[in-house]
Design a protein around this motif. Structure first.
Motif, mmCIF file in Angstrom:
data_model
loop_
_atom_site.group_PDB
_atom_site.id
_atom_site.type_symbol
_atom_site.label_atom_id
_atom_site.label_comp_id
_atom_site.label_asym_id
_atom_site.label_seq_id
_atom_site.Cartn_x
_atom_site.Cartn_y
_atom_site.Cartn_z
ATOM 1 N N UNK A 111 0.836 -1.206 0.000
ATOM 2 C CA UNK A 111 0.000 0.000 0.000
ATOM 3 C C UNK A 111 0.871 1.257 0.000
ATOM 4 N N UNK A 112 1.884 1.239 0.875
ATOM 5 C CA UNK A 112 2.796 2.383 0.952
ATOM 6 C C UNK A 112 3.510 2.601 -0.374
ATOM 7 N N UNK A 113 4.008 1.519 -0.980
ATOM 8 C CA UNK A 113 4.707 1.645 -2.261
ATOM 9 C C UNK A 113 3.790 2.245 -3.322
ATOM 10 N N UNK A 114 2.563 1.774 -3.380
ATOM 11 C CA UNK A 114 1.616 2.317 -4.366
ATOM 12 C C UNK A 114 1.368 3.793 -4.119
ATOM 13 N N UNK A 115 1.164 4.121 -2.848
ATOM 14 C CA UNK A 115 0.908 5.522 -2.501
ATOM 15 C C UNK A 115 2.078 6.398 -2.953
ATOM 16 N N UNK A 116 3.293 5.976 -2.596
ATOM 17 C CA UNK A 116 4.485 6.752 -2.961
ATOM 18 C C UNK A 116 4.669 6.772 -4.481
ATOM 19 N N UNK A 117 4.606 5.592 -5.081
ATOM 20 C CA UNK A 117 4.945 5.456 -6.502
ATOM 21 C C UNK A 117 4.008 6.261 -7.391
ATOM 22 N N UNK A 118 2.704 6.073 -7.219
ATOM 23 C CA UNK A 118 1.764 6.781 -8.084
ATOM 24 C C UNK A 118 1.705 8.260 -7.723
ATOM 25 N N UNK A 119 1.928 8.562 -6.440
ATOM 26 C CA UNK A 119 1.997 9.966 -6.036
ATOM 27 C C UNK A 119 3.123 10.697 -6.751
ATOM 28 N N UNK A 120 4.298 10.075 -6.767
ATOM 29 C CA UNK A 120 5.441 10.708 -7.438
ATOM 30 C C UNK A 120 5.265 10.707 -8.948
ATOM 31 N N UNK A 121 4.781 9.574 -9.472
ATOM 32 C CA UNK A 121 4.674 9.418 -10.927
ATOM 33 C C UNK A 121 3.820 10.507 -11.551
ATOM 34 N N UNK A 122 2.743 10.856 -10.859
ATOM 35 C CA UNK A 122 1.840 11.841 -11.417
ATOM 36 C C UNK A 122 2.055 13.211 -10.797
ATOM 37 N N UNK A 123 3.179 13.361 -10.096
ATOM 38 C CA UNK A 123 3.445 14.652 -9.454
ATOM 39 C C UNK A 123 3.622 15.723 -10.511
ATOM 40 N N UNK A 124 3.157 16.881 -10.183
ATOM 41 C CA UNK A 124 3.307 17.997 -11.120
ATOM 42 C C UNK A 124 4.546 18.777 -10.742
#
Lengths: 262, 262
Positions: free
Chosen positions: B215-228
């Motif tokens: 869950x943490x990895x998904x939160x971090x990964x997709x958060x960063x990936x779509x970061x503006x």
DNA sequence: TAAAAAATAATAGTTTTACTATCTTTTGTA
DNA sequence: TACAAAAGATAGTAAAACTATTATTTTTTA
């Protein structure tokens, strides 16, 4: 600015006799840092150190039980030093986001003109932390060490950063994990840029390395901090992603961040 | 499902004689894994191993130059095994985002019922990677090791993940750094949850640990990936942040992710 | 100030680990 | 079956980690 003398106090479980109280103690610290930086933790021995500082090997054992304790002492010194720098540089800033940016700058080691203690070469110590820091807590005795308080400085530092993350976004669910991750990511990318460049996008060209690491930390940190909850409101997510994609494409269309070649 | 036999090939710079070709070689690998898991890398010696497997100490030196080479051999085995599991589990998935989620699942070690090689205890090997993996490349000889190809498997794995990150967001500027960071963050949070809980938000309660890390990895990964891009379009940023804050508050108002107590 | 006590440092070991030179056995093949 | 080549066992050496003991210096107190 920032030339105040910082007093570093290391937890007393980390030495048998406080090395800061004697001349020999200070020489042990000073030359441990220089030698470990130069030859690495594995090759560094109390025997070699005793020759360099012109002392008998058992004299060193009066200060530290063994090499591991001395090494964690140095790590604690570094953590305390970083906490002090954070305190010093953020004390008069009101905006939490601005303080966070300063913290990321300190973590990336971009603002370290602060030779507070004369007998510790902080640049060498930082290289040691980057290169070998993980060995301090990645071993089988970690639980015993932890009980002795070996990692209190690290945990305090981590919680200090976590508090700030919460201040920037009170709803953020992973403040401690992000704090520890930022500390590790800064060191990893500095290390990878120098030794395993295919594991990072940060380039070790010119003197911009710490600046680039700081950019990366900001990108990761604020990206995660304001991340939304995937999977719970798919419609809003897709909406947001679409908006951000456009935003991102516009911002980066002629930016050097596009340099990556896989 | 997934009970195919995976053939792990380790780079030939990592042994003097391929341990997979002989009975003694296989016993060396098998009991190295079990012993390092049990007593730790520091306490593990070729002398102790030779007693356990009923062989002479110099026989082990015919396969590996030293403990370090054997250790990196085991790390490579793990990296190759992880790459194989990623390949196996994502081959028939078209959506890049779906494949990325599977990769994060594999990294967090939640999907590993795959005892491919009879003489390697993959669970023990995974614990070794989590606990001591960083020692494989955090030392003064890393450049020499790297030239020999000691880290090819790691770099391939990292680039495989980086490629996928780019596929999910072609504009993302830090694919390699995020890939290596995800691998490290997974291990760190597993380790911290067990040994230094104040450095993570993931709790080591019940049998949900790997799920929570995922869950943490998904939160971090997709958060960063779509970061503006912060700072470039402030107006849009603030708009997005406001939207996300509401989104997040709604999603998490009665969620256990709010449990953090600092 | 001088002797006793306490703290500190040096000497000379022991044990363990990492590694190697050499000898012996086994195995494959002509 | 004989012989070469590969593998394994024996018996070491050198260095590191650590310690028991002795020597020296410093401090305290009569």
């Amino acid at each position: 600015m920032n030339n105040l003398v910082i007093n570093i106090k290391v937890h007393e479980s980390l030495y048998l006799k406080d090395p800061q109280t004697t001349d020999l103690g200070k020489r042990i610290i000073e030359h441990s840092v220089l030698m470990i930086d130069k030859i690495g933790l594995e090759c560094f021995t109390f025997g070699k150190l005793s020759k360099v500082i012109n002392a008998a090997e058992p004299s060193i054992y009066r200060y530290f039980e063994n090499k591991h304790q001395l090494f964690v002492y140095l790590l604690n010194w570094y953590w305390e030093w970083m906490a002090a720098r954070i305190e010093l540089n953020t004390m008069n800033i009101t905006s939490a986001a601005a303080r966070l940016k300063i913290v990321l700058n300190v973590i990336a080691d971009a603002a370290k003109k602060n030779s507070s203690i004369e007998f510790v070469d902080e640049e060498a110590l930082h290289r040691i932390v980057v290169t070998e820091g993980a060995k301090g807590y990645h071993h089988k005795m970690v639980d015993a060490d932890n009980k002795e308080g070996f990692f209190l400085a690290c945990k305090r530092l981590c919680e200090k950063i976590a508090d700030l993350l919460i201040e920037v976004n009170p709803n953020f669910p992973y403040p401690r994990s992000l704090a520890s991750s930022l500390l590790e990511t800064a060191n990893s990318n500095l290390y990878f840029a120098k030794h395993l460049p295919r594991l990072t996008d940060v380039k070790n060209e010119g003197n911009m390395l710490t600046q680039r690491v700081k950019d990366l930390l900001e990108y990761f940190c604020f990206g995660i901090l304001y991340a939304y909850d995937f999977g719970k409101d798919e419609q809003l997510n897709h909406q947001l992603i679409a908006t951000k994609k456009v935003s991102y494409a516009n911002a980066h269309s002629s930016d050097n961040a596009m340099e990556h070649t896989l």
